[in-house]
Motif scaffolding. Structure first.
Motif, PDB file in Angstrom:
ATOM      1  N   ARG A  67     -11.220  -5.870  -1.926  1.00 12.50           N
ATOM      2  CA  ARG A  67     -11.722  -4.513  -2.135  1.00 12.50           C
ATOM      3  C   ARG A  67     -13.178  -4.561  -2.593  1.00 12.50           C
ATOM      4  N   GLU A 118     -14.910  -2.647  -4.358  1.00 13.29           N
ATOM      5  CA  GLU A 118     -15.157  -2.257  -5.753  1.00 13.29           C
ATOM      6  C   GLU A 118     -15.261  -3.453  -6.693  1.00 13.29           C
ATOM      7  N   SER A 153       0.831  -1.201   0.000  1.00 11.42           N
ATOM      8  CA  SER A 153       0.000   0.000   0.000  1.00 11.42           C
ATOM      9  C   SER A 153       0.872   1.261   0.000  1.00 11.42           C
ATOM     10  N   GLU A 188       1.833   6.507  -7.005  1.00 11.96           N
ATOM     11  CA  GLU A 188       0.808   7.463  -7.427  1.00 11.96           C
ATOM     12  C   GLU A 188       1.320   8.895  -7.275  1.00 11.96           C
ATOM     13  N   ASP A 225      -4.250   5.671 -10.366  1.00 11.49           N
ATOM     14  CA  ASP A 225      -4.946   5.094  -9.219  1.00 11.49           C
ATOM     15  C   ASP A 225      -4.623   3.613  -9.187  1.00 11.49           C
ATOM     16  N   ASP A 263      -5.032   0.143  -6.739  1.00 12.60           N
ATOM     17  CA  ASP A 263      -5.701  -0.417  -5.570  1.00 12.60           C
ATOM     18  C   ASP A 263      -5.422  -1.903  -5.467  1.00 12.60           C
ATOM     19  N   VAL A 272      -5.960  -1.749   4.801  1.00 10.57           N
ATOM     20  CA  VAL A 272      -6.475  -2.015   3.461  1.00 10.57           C
ATOM     21  C   VAL A 272      -7.621  -3.023   3.561  1.00 10.57           C
ATOM     22  N   LYS A 295       0.969   4.063  -3.026  1.00 14.93           N
ATOM     23  CA  LYS A 295       0.690   5.481  -2.771  1.00 14.93           C
ATOM     24  C   LYS A 295       1.866   6.356  -3.220  1.00 14.93           C
TER      25      LYS A 295
END
Length: 168
Positions: free
Chosen positions: A109, A111, A64, A71, A89, A91, A105, A68
């Motif tokens: 996920r 999504e 993670s 990104e 992005d 994930d 996290v 980040k």
């Protein structure tokens, strides 16, 4: 482990930058076809979206942090609304069969079950893999997916390799 990648600002450039970084960290990448999708949650330019599978023993928290930083290194701003344009992005979608909040996290996920731009490419590269909560295969989840979200496969080449091709 499966990772989603999305970009709607200089899309090809930032998707390629993400793939370059992931390949340097993990070696071989399992890469889904690339999709063009409408922005979800805000009015904006379309996104390029795909899913990448990698093998790693790195802890979720370290992954993670790396994502980040990647990104940020590619111009991702955190001082803008959650639903807004973004250069990059990344994930973490799944990490083996882990379920729950791991190092901050959410796994798997959420999504995956909500957004076509995540579920379709995941079903493309891991059709028989099982969602760790529902127990259904990603192929089955995609087959039963109901939403008006639109996405289209696009031609995409990375490092001279044709990642996805629009069938004639």
């Amino acid at each position: 482990m499966y990772i989603s990648i999305g970009s709607n600002v200089d899309r090809e450039h930032y998707v390629a930058a993400a793939l370059d970084a992931l390949a340097s960290w993990f070696g071989d990448l399992e890469i889904s076809p690339v999709y063009d999708s409408e922005a979800v949650g805000f009015k904006g330019s379309p996104f390029l979206n795909l899913v990448v599978g990698v093998e790693t023993a790195l802890p979720v928290g370290e992954l993670s942090r790396r994502f980040k930083q990647l990104e940020a290194d590619n111009g991702r701003r955190r001082d803008v609304p959650k639903f807004s344009a973004r250069t990059l992005d990344l994930d973490i979608l799944t990490y083996g069969d882990r379920v729950g909040v791991v190092d901050g996290v959410e796994l798997p996920r959420g999504e995956i079950l909500k957004n076509a731009f995540v579920l379709q490419p995941l079903a493309d590269i891991a059709p028989e893999a099982l969602h760790p909560v529902t127990g259904q295969s990603y192929r089955e989840l995609w087959r039963n997916y109901r939403s008006d979200q639109k996405l289209w496969p696009v031609d995409f080449t990375w490092q001279g390799r044709q990642i996805s091709v629009i069938a004639d």
